[in-house]
Scaffold this motif. Sequence first.
Motif, short mmCIF file in Angstrom:
data_model
loop_
_atom_site.label_atom_id
_atom_site.label_comp_id
_atom_site.label_asym_id
_atom_site.label_seq_id
_atom_site.Cartn_x
_atom_site.Cartn_y
_atom_site.Cartn_z
N GLU A 83 0.83 -1.19 0.00
CA GLU A 83 0.00 0.00 0.00
C GLU A 83 0.87 1.25 0.00
OE1 GLU A 83 -4.01 -0.04 2.04
OE2 GLU A 83 -2.93 -1.46 3.28
N GLU A 188 -13.70 -5.91 2.46
CA GLU A 188 -13.47 -4.59 1.89
C GLU A 188 -12.94 -4.79 0.48
OE1 GLU A 188 -11.55 -1.29 0.38
OE2 GLU A 188 -10.33 -2.94 1.17
N ASP A 189 -13.66 -4.25 -0.50
CA ASP A 189 -13.27 -4.40 -1.90
C ASP A 189 -13.14 -5.88 -2.28
OD1 ASP A 189 -12.67 -3.53 -4.44
OD2 ASP A 189 -10.53 -3.24 -4.03
N GLY A 193 -11.29 -8.47 5.17
CA GLY A 193 -10.76 -7.30 5.88
C GLY A 193 -10.42 -7.56 7.32
N SER A 219 -2.20 -0.36 7.52
CA SER A 219 -3.26 -0.86 6.62
C SER A 219 -4.26 0.26 6.39
CB SER A 219 -3.95 -2.09 7.24
OG SER A 219 -4.86 -2.67 6.33
N PRO A 220 -3.86 1.31 5.68
CA PRO A 220 -4.69 2.51 5.54
C PRO A 220 -6.02 2.28 4.84
CG PRO A 220 -2.79 2.62 4.08
CD PRO A 220 -2.56 1.46 5.00
N LYS A 221 -6.04 1.46 3.80
CA LYS A 221 -7.26 1.26 3.02
C LYS A 221 -8.34 0.59 3.86
CE LYS A 221 -8.90 -0.51 -1.44
NZ LYS A 221 -8.52 -1.26 -2.67
N ARG A 222 -7.98 -0.49 4.54
CA ARG A 222 -8.97 -1.20 5.36
C ARG A 222 -9.35 -0.37 6.59
NH1 ARG A 222 -5.36 -5.84 4.33
NH2 ARG A 222 -6.20 -6.93 2.52
N SER A 223 -8.39 0.36 7.15
CA SER A 223 -8.69 1.20 8.31
C SER A 223 -9.70 2.28 7.95
CB SER A 223 -7.40 1.84 8.84
OG SER A 223 -6.50 0.86 9.31
N LEU A 224 -9.52 2.90 6.79
CA LEU A 224 -10.45 3.94 6.34
C LEU A 224 -11.83 3.35 6.09
CD1 LEU A 224 -11.06 6.81 5.47
CD2 LEU A 224 -10.21 6.24 3.18
N ALA A 225 -11.88 2.16 5.49
CA ALA A 225 -13.17 1.51 5.23
C ALA A 225 -13.90 1.22 6.53
CB ALA A 225 -12.95 0.23 4.44
#
Length: 242
Positions: A83, A188-189, A193, A219-225
Motif C-alpha cells: 500500500e 473490503e473491496d 478485511g 493498513s490505511p485502506k482497510r482502516s479507512l473503510a
Amino acid sequence: MQATTLTRQSITGSRFDACVVVNKRLSVEFPKAFDGYNVIGDTCTSSGESQLDVPGYPFRPKFQVSSSTPSVQAALDQTKDSENIDVCVKEKSSQYLNRKDVQEALHAQLVGVTRWTGCNSVVNYDMLNLEIPTVNIVGSLVSSGIRVLVYSGDQDSMIPFIGSRILVDGLAKELGLNATVPYTTWVEDKQFGGWTQVYGDILTFATIRGAGHLAPLTSPKRSLALFAVFLSGKSLPEALPN
C-alpha cells in the motif's frame, strides 16, 4: 492480577529472576529487524528502528540495534509495496517537526530541550499509571448511549487483538449486551478485511487484517473503510457465503 504484578515488578525493577532470564533470552532470539508493533512489517534500514518505538516499554526486549547516521534519501526511497507504506515515517516526522519554519508555523517552542523528539526526560509520567484500567471509561460511554468501536490490528504483538476481544466481550456481558452480530468476517473491496462482533448494536469489536499497532499507517485502506462504515452507522459488509 498476574499481568498487573509483572507490570509493577518491571517498572520498579524488582522482577522475578525467571522473568529477567526470559527477557534476556528474547533479546537474543528475536532478530534485530523484528518490529513487535507490526510483526510482518519492515523496519527503516537507515535507522534500524521500528515504525513505533516506545523507550522503556516494560516487557519489550532490549534489542541492541546499531544506528548509523540516517540518510534522508534512503528514508525517502524505502517504502512498502503493498500500500506504498513508508516504514521510515518516524524518522522523517522527526526531521519535519525539527524544521524551524514548521515550529514557527505551529507556534511551538523548545523548552528545556534543543530538539523535538518523540519521547524525552522533560515530561515524566508515573509508569505505575499503566495499571489503571480504562475499559470502564468505554463502558460509561456505551451506557450513555454513545456508539463505540474498539479495533485492533492482527499483526500487533504488543497489544494482541485476542486480549482486546476478551476485554470487549467481558464488558458486553457486564453491561448486559447480547451479540447482535456474531463473530464473523468482514470484507473490503471483495477481500477479507478482518473479523468483527457487535453487541447491542452499540458496541463493536473489529480486527484489521494485516495491520499493526498503528492500524491506519500499516493498513490505511482497510482502516479507512472500517472508520467510514462506523461513522455511517451501518454494519460492516460480511463475506459472501461459499
